[in-house]
Design an enzyme around this catalytic site. Sequence first.
Site, PDB file in Angstrom:
ATOM      1  N   CYS A   1       7.987 -38.619  51.299  1.00  0.00           N
ATOM      2  CA  CYS A   1       7.717 -39.370  50.063  1.00  0.00           C
ATOM      3  C   CYS A   1       6.333 -38.997  49.555  1.00  0.00           C
ATOM      4  O   CYS A   1       5.523 -38.419  50.271  1.00  0.00           O
ATOM      5  CB  CYS A   1       7.763 -40.877  50.323  1.00  0.00           C
ATOM      6  SG  CYS A   1       9.360 -41.504  50.840  1.00  0.00           S
ATOM      7  N   ASP A   2       6.061 -39.344  48.319  1.00  0.00           N
ATOM      8  CA  ASP A   2       4.740 -39.113  47.740  1.00  0.00           C
ATOM      9  C   ASP A   2       4.368 -40.275  46.846  1.00  0.00           C
ATOM     10  O   ASP A   2       5.191 -40.733  46.049  1.00  0.00           O
ATOM     11  CB  ASP A   2       4.732 -37.820  46.901  1.00  0.00           C
ATOM     12  CG  ASP A   2       4.936 -36.597  47.750  1.00  0.00           C
ATOM     13  OD1 ASP A   2       3.959 -36.092  48.308  1.00  0.00           O
ATOM     14  OD2 ASP A   2       6.098 -36.137  47.864  1.00  0.00           O
TER      15      ASP A   2
END
Length: 418
Positions: free
Chosen positions: A8-9
């Site tokens: 994820c970011d």
Amino acid sequence: MAETPRSCDCFVSLPPGSRDDHVIFGKNSDRPREEVQEVVYYPAASHPPGSMVECSYIQIPQAEHSHAVVLSRPAWLWGAEMGANDQGVCIGNEAVWTRETISSEEALLGMDLVRLGLERGDSAWAAVGVITDLLEQHGQGGPCREDPEPFSYHNTFLLVDRSEAWVLETAGKLWVAQKVTEGVKNISNQLTIGTEISAEHPELRNEAQAQGWWDGEGEFNFSQLFSPLDPPARMELAKQRYKGGTQLLQQHNGSVTAEVMMSILRDKPSGICMDSGGFRTTGSMVSILPRDHSLPCIHFLTATPDPSRSVFKPFVFSGCMTPVSMVVSPEYGPDDPVKKQPRFQSKVDRRHLLYKAHQVALNAMETSPEGSELHDILRDLESQCVKDISAMLSGELPLEELGDLFFDCVDTEIKFYQ
């Protein structure tokens, strides 16, 4: 060929990183490929003394008051991958592995802590306190996907409000936090806080010393001391992606807008918009948090996978909210495989109405000229919506009642697909 990074970011831009006097938050949620992400709204509520709240796996004491929240979450669990509350707070989390042992016992998921932080925190810093207190009391642990094969991790969080952001990184019940007041910042599946520590668990350094990781005299660098000596491949691959996200933010430093943040979340060369190795971006969110408290916060959510082929739809907290059942998954009550023991022995259909319509449209977008034309039309509508909202926030257009905006946009998107 190098394996695509899977993680994820989370991103934030604060003035002067933002073009306008806005804080901009963004997150891509990368999860198992077939997992459905729903968007749910819960109004503010008061709770009787002594009441309990049922989280994904455990019950904990309920707070006296909970804020209204909008959550983008895997449809099988209680918590959220990302979301916002009516106080102007946004939170997203990331999986991380550290030198502290990951507990196999069911406790609070990092995603539960996202929701609890939003329900109980009226600022980013207050939400940090909520999460760290709950970590101390209940710990973190338990399966993090809808599958009998064990998959657990510790968590990092990006917590944002109208004036500042906090990066919170955890290792078991231990934690450090870093305050960010200007410019741009991103996090991924790795520890990023080194020596720039703004707050920490009172026993953090004692634990590092007791484990023989720190001599008690040299520089205390959290990410160096607590990162695993043999990190999982997922964490190593995330380094490429973290660097790519940092580069994209720096390219736009001083001019970040909601549109820029959406373009970053849609970036495929960096791997930020991903689909590989059984994982993909299953939901995305971008928020505009104006510094001026007289202006509303605007939260854009996709409720569908792959932001490069999804539409960001605006959500605004209002005193009169229209329920949006088209992005809420079916419920199975006590027969849900998540509720039964042993857990996850079967699968159920969690697809909501928009998800189903979007899946059909995705196939058309890939195989027919009409599908490509539909994609372009929806993207133009999204762009015009973002421009109109920006004009309202800047005073160029009058502020309107926006409580039905999310419903209207979801309804319009489904009609286009049909």
